[in-house]
Design an enzyme around this catalytic site. Sequence first.
Site, mmCIF file in Angstrom:
data_model
loop_
_atom_site.group_PDB
_atom_site.id
_atom_site.type_symbol
_atom_site.label_atom_id
_atom_site.label_comp_id
_atom_site.label_asym_id
_atom_site.label_seq_id
_atom_site.Cartn_x
_atom_site.Cartn_y
_atom_site.Cartn_z
ATOM 1 N N GLU A 1 -39.826 42.825 -36.409
ATOM 2 C CA GLU A 1 -41.117 42.085 -36.095
ATOM 3 C C GLU A 1 -41.251 40.900 -36.728
ATOM 4 O O GLU A 1 -42.211 40.142 -36.551
ATOM 5 C CB GLU A 1 -42.181 43.324 -36.177
ATOM 6 C CG GLU A 1 -42.310 44.502 -35.237
ATOM 7 C CD GLU A 1 -41.161 45.557 -35.542
ATOM 8 O OE1 GLU A 1 -40.612 45.521 -36.436
ATOM 9 O OE2 GLU A 1 -41.580 46.527 -34.828
ATOM 10 N N PHE B 1 -49.842 59.898 -36.055
ATOM 11 C CA PHE B 1 -48.541 59.203 -35.946
ATOM 12 C C PHE B 1 -48.486 57.732 -35.904
ATOM 13 O O PHE B 1 -49.041 57.151 -35.048
ATOM 14 C CB PHE B 1 -47.578 59.910 -35.242
ATOM 15 C CG PHE B 1 -46.491 59.373 -34.985
ATOM 16 C CD1 PHE B 1 -45.494 59.438 -36.191
ATOM 17 C CD2 PHE B 1 -45.819 58.551 -33.981
ATOM 18 C CE1 PHE B 1 -44.087 58.848 -36.084
ATOM 19 C CE2 PHE B 1 -44.464 57.985 -33.857
ATOM 20 C CZ PHE B 1 -43.482 58.234 -35.102
ATOM 21 N N GLN B 2 -47.999 56.833 -36.609
ATOM 22 C CA GLN B 2 -47.866 55.355 -36.726
ATOM 23 C C GLN B 2 -49.014 54.749 -36.382
ATOM 24 O O GLN B 2 -49.298 53.889 -36.068
ATOM 25 C CB GLN B 2 -47.037 54.901 -35.511
ATOM 26 C CG GLN B 2 -45.428 55.622 -35.796
ATOM 27 C CD GLN B 2 -44.506 54.810 -34.677
ATOM 28 O OE1 GLN B 2 -44.840 54.580 -33.577
ATOM 29 N NE2 GLN B 2 -43.404 54.598 -35.187
ATOM 30 N N LYS C 1 -54.063 52.494 -27.760
ATOM 31 C CA LYS C 1 -53.222 52.796 -26.525
ATOM 32 C C LYS C 1 -54.170 53.120 -25.264
ATOM 33 O O LYS C 1 -53.634 52.735 -24.324
ATOM 34 C CB LYS C 1 -52.336 54.035 -26.746
ATOM 35 C CG LYS C 1 -51.270 54.160 -25.720
ATOM 36 C CD LYS C 1 -50.120 55.090 -26.351
ATOM 37 C CE LYS C 1 -49.069 55.212 -25.026
ATOM 38 N NZ LYS C 1 -48.011 56.225 -25.622
ATOM 39 N N MET D 1 -32.703 28.447 -56.128
ATOM 40 C CA MET D 1 -33.744 27.981 -56.917
ATOM 41 C C MET D 1 -34.396 28.716 -58.283
ATOM 42 O O MET D 1 -34.707 28.273 -59.132
ATOM 43 C CB MET D 1 -34.839 27.869 -56.040
ATOM 44 C CG MET D 1 -36.178 26.997 -56.464
ATOM 45 S SD MET D 1 -35.828 25.483 -56.926
ATOM 46 C CE MET D 1 -36.300 24.551 -55.280
HETATM 47 C C1 LIG Z 1 -39.250 36.821 -49.385
HETATM 48 C C2 LIG Z 1 -39.140 36.008 -50.747
HETATM 49 N N1 LIG Z 1 -38.717 36.631 -51.786
HETATM 50 C C3 LIG Z 1 -38.723 35.956 -52.985
HETATM 51 C C4 LIG Z 1 -38.621 34.726 -53.072
HETATM 52 C C5 LIG Z 1 -38.479 33.929 -54.365
HETATM 53 N N2 LIG Z 1 -37.319 33.007 -54.126
HETATM 54 C C6 LIG Z 1 -37.727 31.405 -53.923
HETATM 55 S S1 LIG Z 1 -36.353 30.513 -53.892
HETATM 56 C C7 LIG Z 1 -35.266 31.841 -53.668
HETATM 57 C C8 LIG Z 1 -33.707 31.750 -53.882
HETATM 58 C C9 LIG Z 1 -33.392 31.362 -52.418
HETATM 59 O O1 LIG Z 1 -31.762 31.572 -52.543
HETATM 60 P P1 LIG Z 1 -31.281 30.946 -51.182
HETATM 61 O O2 LIG Z 1 -31.765 31.432 -50.043
HETATM 62 O O3 LIG Z 1 -29.563 31.232 -51.450
HETATM 63 O O4 LIG Z 1 -31.304 29.237 -51.613
HETATM 64 P P2 LIG Z 1 -30.914 28.341 -52.596
HETATM 65 O O5 LIG Z 1 -32.091 28.125 -53.541
HETATM 66 O O6 LIG Z 1 -29.743 29.089 -53.097
HETATM 67 O O7 LIG Z 1 -30.709 27.031 -51.774
HETATM 68 C C10 LIG Z 1 -36.279 33.207 -54.095
HETATM 69 C C11 LIG Z 1 -35.516 34.475 -54.509
HETATM 70 C C12 LIG Z 1 -39.125 34.182 -51.773
HETATM 71 N N3 LIG Z 1 -39.552 32.731 -51.791
HETATM 72 N N4 LIG Z 1 -39.429 34.621 -50.805
#
Ligand SMILES: Cc1ncc(C[n+]2csc(CCOP(=O)(O)OP(=O)(O)O)c2C)c(N)n1
Lengths: 576, 163
Positions: A51, A113-114, A163, A483
């Site tokens: 979803e 439920f749900q 529902k 990042m």
């Molecule tokens: C759902 C979610 N969880 C955690 C984060 C924190 N976060 C920001 S950038 C990042 C790393 C992303 O890794 P990747 O997709 O490999 O991208 P890269 O920075 O390596 O290019 C994280 C964990 C986020 N933005 N969104």
Amino acid sequence: MDQLSGGEALIRALHDEGVDIIFGYPGGAVLHIYDAIFNQDKIEHILVRHEQAATHAADGYARGTGKPGVVLVTSGPGATNAITGIATAYMDSIPMVVISGQVESRLIGSDGFQETDMVGVSRPVVKHSFMVQNAADIPLIVKKAFHIASTGRPGPVVIDLPKDVTDPKVKFDYAYPVDIKMRSYAVPAKGHSGQIKKAVDVLMAAKRPMIYAGGGVIQGEGAQMLTELTRELGFPITNTLMGLGAYPASDKQFVGMLGMHGTYEANMSMHYCDALLAIGVRFDDRVTNSDVTKFCPDATILHVDIDPASISKTVSADVPIVGSVISVLEEMLAQVKASKQKVDEKSLKVWWDQIAQWREKDSLGVTPSEDGITIKPQEVIQAVHAITEGDAYVSSDVGQHQMFAAQYYGFDKPRRWINSGGLGTMGFGFPAAMGIQFAFPDAISVCVTGEGSFQMNLQELATCMQYQLPIKIICLNNRALGMVKQWQDMQYGGRHSHSTYAESLPDFIKLAESYGHVGIRIENKSELNAKLEEAFALKDRLVFVDVLVDPEEHVYPMAIKGGAMKDMILSKSERT
Amino acid sequence: MRHIISVLMENEPGALSRVVGLFSQRNYNIDSLTVAPTEDQSLSRLTLTTTGDERRIEQITKHLNKLVDVVKLVDLTEGAHIERELMLIKVKATGAQRAEVTRTTEIFRGQVVDLTNSVFSIQLTGTSDKLDAFITALGESIVLEVARTGVSGISRGEKVLTL
Ligand SMILES: Cc1ncc(C[n+]2csc(CCOP(=O)(O)OP(=O)(O)O)c2C)c(N)n1
Ligand SMILES: [Mg+2]
């Protein structure tokens, strides 16, 4: 007049509202609705595999087209799975209507439920929500939901449907309202002419003017008007992460994106300007660099926004203008043309000379790797730009790859850059690219992702196979949550706490192939162009391009925490 | 500064929770809140008191106005206004204390609405300050229970909050 059940009425109302596609996933509470979908052919339903992906796909569709995206999910877990996508749309003011099933009215409140209190759970992340009590109310509520979602400052609206309200045995006379008036919901009209006049006076007197335009310009269909006004004035302009494409990146007046990873010239121009025309922006902390007292110290701030609550929220506006971006820009342009006082060309020339000096820093210059083999992530985006001739729809996830895409793709048109700017939702990019591909079957839909983000919604590879979506996934694979790792390098002494996982990555090529798609791996710079061309030449196939990039690369420039906009780290060895 | 904001909103399920949710979500505080349907049954009038500098109050009113259920609102403290709060207070008083309680109640123009050998139930209407002062005058040690309605208010003169 047709006799319809609630379920049938819902689908008919969506059709009457002009909806032709919905993204959803079935379950007990929405079975009557799914049966109504089965019995018609006007609305296409796309079966996603989660979803959250339904909401991001609908969101991508909305960002690309400007029309509200529509989502259908079941009660309980279906509804809660949709929350991240609703919050993502909310933060970026994206029009969306989410229909969630609910347990039967008699069971509400009994922990059935749900059962989840969807109206309650979603409340902080929706523009509005409805709980339907009678089937006969469905047409009016659908009408209201679309009106609210798509007008003013757009946003997601939830319709929670018990529902029993969709019971096929209970029929009523169906009629769709022609128009709608709500005494409690008024859409701001045109901006105040007197305020616009004040703003124009400030702009004409300015010696170091600057235009700062954001996502509101794109949402408000104001890009064309903004471009005309900016050219008429001859002022420098920057776009926010959300506003990329609001002004053509290839134009000489464009100084690049601003903010945390903005260009040197954009951030310097912001800091030193004496008049700031801010349009459809919200002075986000990723722009102002946390300490607003140091923000644009010399500038008179003119703020145009459709949402009065956006004005003077973080940075006080000297001239607030509430109104739809397009109408305000239109009137501003007319007033500028008619103004007796003209732009101060002499000062403007000096200002542009200063900006030219800043530009010489070439803050987005890419240094190729010394070994000549290792691929720099920036080079991948540049190559994708060249191959797609800058005309692709580019969605992204969140991380370094997102910033590289924003910095190096160079968006010339609005609605081409599809990214979760406000919430920063990893897992957004791929399903959003599906929404784009459904909206524009013949366009090139590229998803720039990271190996981290992609794993948050990779199940959609199945959806893409089912509907034959030829998305091009460009994975900037740095074997890390890049990042996060960058911040740990810069602020935590290089202690990479839970940000690397090289030993446990899947083989993305085999993964793509297992779903019936094509996978291409690129490891050597010498093959970058040829293999990317090969991928884009496969026009009717989804191609997962796994590009192994330099894991040591950082995103620069980067704002120095707690500083002003002029305070930036420019490379691993240089600061302003 | 303390502000009294009166809101006319749709008398619909969920409307109140949106208002209250807004305050917690955006870290604004609510000091008191009262709500009831108006003479027009489709509308509720909600009055709340909150504190904050001008900028914060401006954000609060803007965000309240943005709620789809909110039809109209007024910050009563911006002009001349009347504010009232009702308090029911139960105090324990025996012997000589009884006369003292009765006298204090008279001075504050309160009414004794229930009485037993040792317990007075008193009703008092007025500004919040006046109610506070009454409690202080009685002496907190004898107070058994306090129920206050929260502030309700209306503008002075011609100004009205209607559709
Ligand atoms: C759902 C979610 N969880 C955690 C984060 C924190 N976060 C920001 S950038 C990042 C790393 C992303 O890794 P990747 O997709 O490999 O991208 P890269 O920075 O390596 O290019 C994280 C964990 C986020 N933005 N969104
Ligand atoms: Mg990564």
